[in-house]
Design an enzyme around this catalytic site. Structure first.
Site, PDB file in Angstrom:
ATOM      1  CD  GLU A  30      -2.833   1.056   2.486  1.00 12.73           C
ATOM      2  OE1 GLU A  30      -2.854   0.021   3.179  1.00 12.73           O
ATOM      3  OE2 GLU A  30      -3.641   2.001   2.635  1.00 12.73           O
ATOM      4  CD  GLU A 176     -10.188  -2.721   5.915  1.00 12.37           C
ATOM      5  OE1 GLU A 176     -10.117  -1.631   6.519  1.00 12.37           O
ATOM      6  OE2 GLU A 176      -9.536  -3.731   6.258  1.00 12.37           O
ATOM      7  CE1 TYR A 247      -3.348  -6.545   8.673  1.00 10.62           C
ATOM      8  CE2 TYR A 247      -5.547  -5.577   8.621  1.00 10.62           C
ATOM      9  CZ  TYR A 247      -4.337  -5.837   8.007  1.00 10.62           C
ATOM     10  OH  TYR A 247      -4.103  -5.381   6.732  1.00 10.62           O
ATOM     11  CD  GLU A 295      -6.057  -4.881   4.019  1.00 11.25           C
ATOM     12  OE1 GLU A 295      -5.889  -4.581   5.229  1.00 11.25           O
ATOM     13  OE2 GLU A 295      -6.472  -4.092   3.175  1.00 11.25           O
ATOM     14  CD  GLN A 352       0.200  -2.731   3.692  1.00  7.16           C
ATOM     15  OE1 GLN A 352       1.033  -2.156   3.027  1.00  7.16           O
ATOM     16  NE2 GLN A 352      -0.904  -2.118   4.120  1.00  7.16           N
TER      17      GLN A 352
HETATM   18  O1  AHR Z   1      -3.045  -2.952   6.010  1.00  3.13           O
HETATM   19  C1  AHR Z   1      -3.281  -1.812   6.770  1.00  3.13           C
HETATM   20  C2  AHR Z   1      -4.713  -1.326   6.650  1.00  3.13           C
HETATM   21  O2  AHR Z   1      -5.559  -2.237   7.280  1.00  3.13           O
HETATM   22  C3  AHR Z   1      -5.283  -1.209   5.255  1.00  3.13           C
HETATM   23  O3  AHR Z   1      -4.981   0.014   4.675  1.00  3.13           O
HETATM   24  C4  AHR Z   1      -6.750  -1.330   5.481  1.00  3.13           C
HETATM   25  O4  AHR Z   1      -7.404  -1.902   4.384  1.00  3.13           O
HETATM   26  C5  AHR Z   1      -6.867  -2.146   6.746  1.00  3.13           C
HETATM   27  O5  AHR Z   1      -7.706  -1.532   7.657  1.00  3.13           O
END
Ligand code: AHR
Length: 503
Positions: A30, A176, A247, A295, A352
């Site tokens: 990103e 998102e 995450y 992600e 990432q």
């Molecule tokens: O990967 C970091 C961020 O996490 C991304 O920009 C977003 O899509 C997500 O909230």
């Protein structure tokens, strides 16, 4: 006192989950922090090639055998104008990026990304802005990228130095869009409509492209479930994949709970499959929507530092999580979870790739592998083939996500190359496990390697000065005895056990 416990793993060569789609090992870059600038692009660096691309990170990306790299966002994309990122670099506008509170110079843009994908040996996965923009942007962008010549935008691409079309085949319809933090945040209905129209536009211009529609940003979103249902009811015909993002973080310093996060990921996948199939049922269609887990990672170490960042500066150190050993264990379990769902998860992106919540870190003086690099590399290089249904009979422990097995495992049969690979994590912090798996169907195979990542210090990290504090070793913990694979999985360990056909 540590004990040795037992677990049984059962596979049957004829009971397959699915061939693995190589795109499950993809990643993400990103315009955020130092992912692009200083990560993959740094003119003037001693590692840069003639285009300013960092060759040291390209080498590590090749080691990971990354198939696709999603780009340019992320939250960034929802305020991005792709036109800013083409043409002479010194004429491109500097713009604020409200998503991350920084200034984007656009020095690295669409052509630089496409050039980089070729040099890094990866394929493009491009996200369009469905936050502040929409259908018209989709039309213009695909004219620019996928039409050979003879129209204003395809000729502009040629004028800008790319004679051949970029031929981007995998498109994300926004990012998102269910999240209130997103620029141009939408309701499920609003998003479903615009995703459908933007996807239709992309497919009018190039019927061979595939589209990923935004699912939920994580399974705790208040709209989770309903979001997928409503947006799919509007966009089913154009959508090929629904995205999932998640995450995890060990915020309470409770490692057993943290390691159980893969149970949550597994439930998330199952729920999205169920929702896709519900919409399939009410649409009375034969088309099946698959999943793009585009992600996923551990992300929490950098949260506090990022709150103190100065605003409107260029590519600061942002989201620079320094990963420890326990993070690598969870990443291993998350990879196993993705593989176990290979029948429906066709794309997944570790988020990432460089510097920003990434397996690879860079400085002006080098690039090094974070702890999570290793399970990702092992799965990507050795997890190709056919996933076998892998039953694991093992004790469980109570976690905040419910019962969690101490052992996560999956077997991948690469019949063509004569390899059977078992990936396994032992989440028990104290006890070793002895595992036993019937491999009589793999007659003529022998154990060729058992790779082990383990250690006493769950918080150990790799740094530029000490890049190998957490690194895998080869061990002799596996053997075949009377048609059974018998292996010792030490407490707190990631294991890759490979059987190969004898020459
Ligand atoms: O990967 C970091 C961020 O996490 C991304 O920009 C977003 O899509 C997500 O909230």
């Amino acid at each position: 006192m540590a004990e040795r416990k037992n677990a049984r793993i059962s596979i049957d060569r004829d009971i397959e989950v699915s061939p693995v789609d190589e795109r499950i090992f993809s990643s993400f870059i990103e315009h955020l922090g130092r992912a692009v600038y200083e990560g993959i692009y740094q003119p003037g660096s001693r590692f840069a090639d003639e285009d300013g691309l960092r060759t040291d990170t390209i080498d590590l990306i090749k080691e990971l055998k990354v198939p696709y790299v999603r780009y340019p966002g992320g939250n960034f994309v929802s305020g991005f104008k792709w036109e800013d990122s083409i043409g002479p670099a010194d004429k491109r506008p500097h713009r604020i990026d409200p998503a991350w509170g920084v200034v984007e110079t656009n020095e690295f843009g669409l052509h630089e990304y496409m050039n980089w994908t070729k040099k890094a040996g990866v394929k493009p996965m491009y996200t369009i802005n469905l936050g502040t923009r929409g259908v018209e942007e989709a039309k213009d962008l695909i004219e620019y990228t996928n039409i050979r010549s003879g129209s204003y935008l395809s000729d502009l691409r040629r004028k800008n130095g790319a004679e051949d079309p970029f031929d981007i085949k995998l498109w994300c319809l926004g990012n998102e869009m269910d999240g209130p933090w997103q620029m141009g945040h939408k309701t499920a209905y609003e998003y479903g409509r615009i995703a459908h129209e933007a996807g239709r536009m992309l497919k009018f211009v190039d019927p061979t492209v595939e589209c990923v529609a935004c699912g939920s940003s994580n399974s705790s979103m208040p709209t989770f479930g309903e979001w997928e249902r409503i947006m799919l009811e509007e966009s089913y015909d154009t959508t090929d994949y629904v995205s999932l993002h998640t995450y995890y973080g060990n915020r309470d310093d409770n490692t057993p709970d943290f390691l159980a996060s893969s149970v949550d990921m597994d439930n998330f996948i199952r729920s999205v499959i169920a929702t896709c199939d519900y919409v399939k049922t009410i649409k009375r269609t034969n088309k099946t929507i698959n999943l793009s887990f585009d992600e996923w990672n551990v992300w929490y170490h950098s949260n506090e530092a990022d709150k103190k960042l100065e605003k409107w500066i260029q590519h600061p150190h942002q989201l620079e999580d320094i990963y420890n050993f326990e993070d690598a264990l969870l990443v291993g379990s998350m990879l196993i979870t993705l593989l176990r769902h290979a029948d429906r998860v066709k794309i997944a992106c570790l988020a990432q790739l460089v510097n920003v919540i990434a397996p690879i870190m860079t400085s002006d003086t080098g690039a090094w592998r974070q702890t999570i690099f290793y399970p990702y590399m092992h799965a990507s290089t050795m997890g190709r083939g056919t996933v076998l249904n892998t039953a694991v009979k093992v004790d469980t422990y109570e976690s905040k996500y419910g019962d969690a097995p101490y052992i996560d495992a999956v077997a991948v049969d690469d019949e063509e190359n004569g390899n059977l690979t078992l990936f396994a994590v032992n989440k028990d912090l104290k006890d070793d496990y002895s595992i036993d798996m019937d491999v009589r169907q793999f007659e003529g195979y022998e154990v060729t390697e058992h790779i082990l990542l383990t250690g006493d210090d769950l918080k150990a990290v790799n740094t530029e000065e000490h890049p190998d504090t957490v690194a895998p070793v080869l061990c002799k913990n596996s053997k075949i005895e009377d048609g059974r694979l018998v292996s010792l999985l030490p407490a707190r360990s990631w294991n890759v056990i490979r059987l190969s056909r004898k020459a």
